[in-house]
Design an enzyme around this catalytic site. Structure first.
Site, PDB file in Angstrom:
ATOM      1  CG  HIS A  11      -1.657   1.251   1.385  1.00  0.00           C
ATOM      2  ND1 HIS A  11      -2.971   1.257   0.539  1.00  0.00           N
ATOM      3  CD2 HIS A  11      -1.748   2.357   1.940  1.00  0.00           C
ATOM      4  CE1 HIS A  11      -3.382   2.518   0.829  1.00  0.00           C
ATOM      5  NE2 HIS A  11      -2.934   3.226   1.758  1.00  0.00           N
ATOM      6  CG  ASP A  50     -11.628   3.892   5.855  1.00  0.00           C
ATOM      7  OD1 ASP A  50     -11.180   5.035   6.919  1.00  0.00           O
ATOM      8  OD2 ASP A  50     -11.512   4.035   4.937  1.00  0.00           O
ATOM      9  NE  ARG A  80      -9.679  11.201   9.213  1.00  0.00           N
ATOM     10  CZ  ARG A  80      -8.983  10.075   8.494  1.00  0.00           C
ATOM     11  NH1 ARG A  80      -9.350   9.162   8.116  1.00  0.00           N
ATOM     12  NH2 ARG A  80      -7.499  10.541   8.471  1.00  0.00           N
ATOM     13  CB  SER A 124      -8.116   5.455   7.616  1.00  0.00           C
ATOM     14  OG  SER A 124      -8.528   5.790   6.357  1.00  0.00           O
ATOM     15  CE  LYS A 166      -8.702   2.582   3.460  1.00  0.00           C
ATOM     16  NZ  LYS A 166      -8.990   3.974   3.248  1.00  0.00           N
TER      17      LYS A 166
HETATM   18  N1  URA Z   1      -5.649   7.250   2.688  1.00  0.00           N
HETATM   19  C1  URA Z   1      -6.669   6.476   3.501  1.00  0.00           C
HETATM   20  O1  URA Z   1      -6.865   5.554   3.218  1.00  0.00           O
HETATM   21  N2  URA Z   1      -7.007   7.026   4.750  1.00  0.00           N
HETATM   22  C2  URA Z   1      -6.686   8.276   5.211  1.00  0.00           C
HETATM   23  O2  URA Z   1      -6.946   8.585   6.417  1.00  0.00           O
HETATM   24  C3  URA Z   1      -5.666   8.994   4.462  1.00  0.00           C
HETATM   25  C4  URA Z   1      -5.309   8.479   3.236  1.00  0.00           C
END
Ligand code: URA
Length: 415
Positions: free
Chosen positions: A82, A161, A168, A183, A187
């Site tokens: 990621h 999320d 947010r 966050s 995932k």
């Molecule tokens: N990418 C994400 O998936 N979440 C965040 O809070 C910031 C970047």
């Protein structure tokens, strides 16, 4: 305890219990809590922070707020990577097939572009016919067949999320390291891989502007991953200038294929090799198995064959990899008006310019122009002679060219 009680507790700098956090995430997922109270708790977290136990607890509850992927039917070590978001970051298009060519099982879910940063799903969809919206059984079948699949993340994965991120985004609560870490990792944990390699981007074009913040985010995410029983490590990589030369969907796929053919820009090649070697090291630690070197698999063409197998299994017309993508209808080459050294090519400005040309979207769900983007002909440190090409602007919307050029004239500097 009521949500109002939790807001007061966090505002006073006290710890939230696992029960507090579990009840909060359950309410968020069920749509049972008012947005203003959720946002107030998020703001209190931005100021008071979360300790490592609270951050792990938040991440695990978010990860289990929806469907989780069970990859146990797949052979070998399951690997995922990621990146926290960058400009010209096409590393997944290279690292996923390269890691698979080295013997890892790569089952990866990716996102679309966000703001000035690109998304892997948009890049992949430049390939005609390619499907990224796969059911779980289609996704697993592609991985079974080819050892690698990159699909779009579905809405039922970590749904808490999505709710929190959307709030947010509009309440000034994105920039909190524990919230970003929870966050991202919710995932990743829900997507089921054994080994997770994180690429935390640092610089003007990234969420994390300073090395200290990038390292704290990296450490926080690694500690969550390990706390959840996964093998996890992170690298911090620069994002002051775009990675490679190409920014924009089809342009980036073309550049990724160049790298898989043994050519392409050195910064991109080195970043991809570091990421793949990082994944192989994690897999070695986990399974004790031996894997070939990433450099060898890049050089012998097997990573390119893997990409081609994966794209075909996802319905893509891979003849485009040899034929090339249709060029954008309008391509403007911008020449340097002086000689010197390219001192700066600001990543965020290049990302915004590519967006103006049609490579990104200003609203969720908008289509993207696959042919649009910016091709840098010079990178920082390169010598430039007056009259030489500095960059190309590619677009289907001729009217977008002047604004993109004006922006880049301000942010691509020669000294
Ligand atoms: N990418 C994400 O998936 N979440 C965040 O809070 C910031 C970047």
């Amino acid at each position: 305890m009521s949500l109002l009680g939790l807001i007061g507790k966090k505002r006073r700098g006290l710890r939230l219990t696992d029960g507090d956090i579990g009840a909060f995430i359950k309410g968020v997922t069920a749509g049972a809590l008012p947005d203003y109270q959720i946002a107030a708790l998020l703001m209190a977290i931005c100021f008071a922070g979360l300790d490592s136990d609270e951050t792990l607890s938040l991440t695990l509850h978010m990860a289990h707020s929806g469907k989780t992927l069970d990859l146990s039917s797949l052979p070998g070590v399951k690997a995922d990577k990621h990146s926290t978001g960058g400009v010209g970051d096409k590393t997944t298009l290279i690292v996923a097939p390269l890691a698979a060519a080295c013997g890892l099982t790569v089952a990866k879910l990716s996102g679309r572009g966000l703001g000035h940063t690109g998304g892997t799903v948009d890049k992949l969809e430049s390939v005609p016919g390619l499907q990224t919206a796969l059911t779980t059984s289609q996704f697993l079948a592609v991985v079974q067949k080819t050892g690698v699949c990159v699909a779009a993340q579905s809405a039922d994965l970590a749904p808490a999320d999505r709710v929190l991120y959307e709030l947010r985004d509009v309440t000034g609560t994105v920039e909190s390291i524990p919230l970003i870490a929870a966050s991202v990792m919710s995932k990743k944990l829900a997507a089921g891989a054994d080994c997770i390699l994180l690429d935390v981007k640092c610089g003007d074009g990234a969420f994390m502007k300073t090395p200290a913040d990038a390292q704290t985010l990296a450490d926080t995410m690694v500690s969550i991953g390990r706390g959840a029983g996964r093998s996890c490590r992170a690298i911090v990589s620069p994002m002051d200038t775009p990675l490679g030369h190409a920014v924009g969907n089809a342009l980036e796929v073309t550049e990724a294929v160049e790298v898989l053919r043994g050519r392409g820009p050195a910064d991109l090649i080195e970043c991809c090799l570091e990421l793949t070697e990082g994944l192989l090291a994690l897999a070695r630690e986990r399974s004790g198995a031996a894997y070939p070197s990433a450099r060898a698999k890049l050089a012998d063409g097997s990573a390119l064959r893997k990409l081609s197998e994966m794209l075909s299994a996802q319905g893509g017309d891979v003849s485009v990899l040899t034929r090339g993508f249709p060029p954008a209808p309008f391509i403007r080459e911008v020449l340097s008006d002086k000689s010197g050294e390219l001192a700066r090519a600001d990543a965020e400005a290049v990302g915004v310019a590519a967006g103006l040309l049609g490579a990104g979207r200003s609203r969720k769900g908008d289509p993207v122009d696959v042919s649009a983007g910016v091709l840098l002909r010079k990178k920082p440190g390169d010598a430039v002679t007056a009259g030489e090409p500095l960059y190309e602007l590619h677009t289907s919307a001729e009217a977008a060219l002047p604004a993109a050029e004006a922006l880049l004239r301000e942010h691509i500097l020669i000294h």
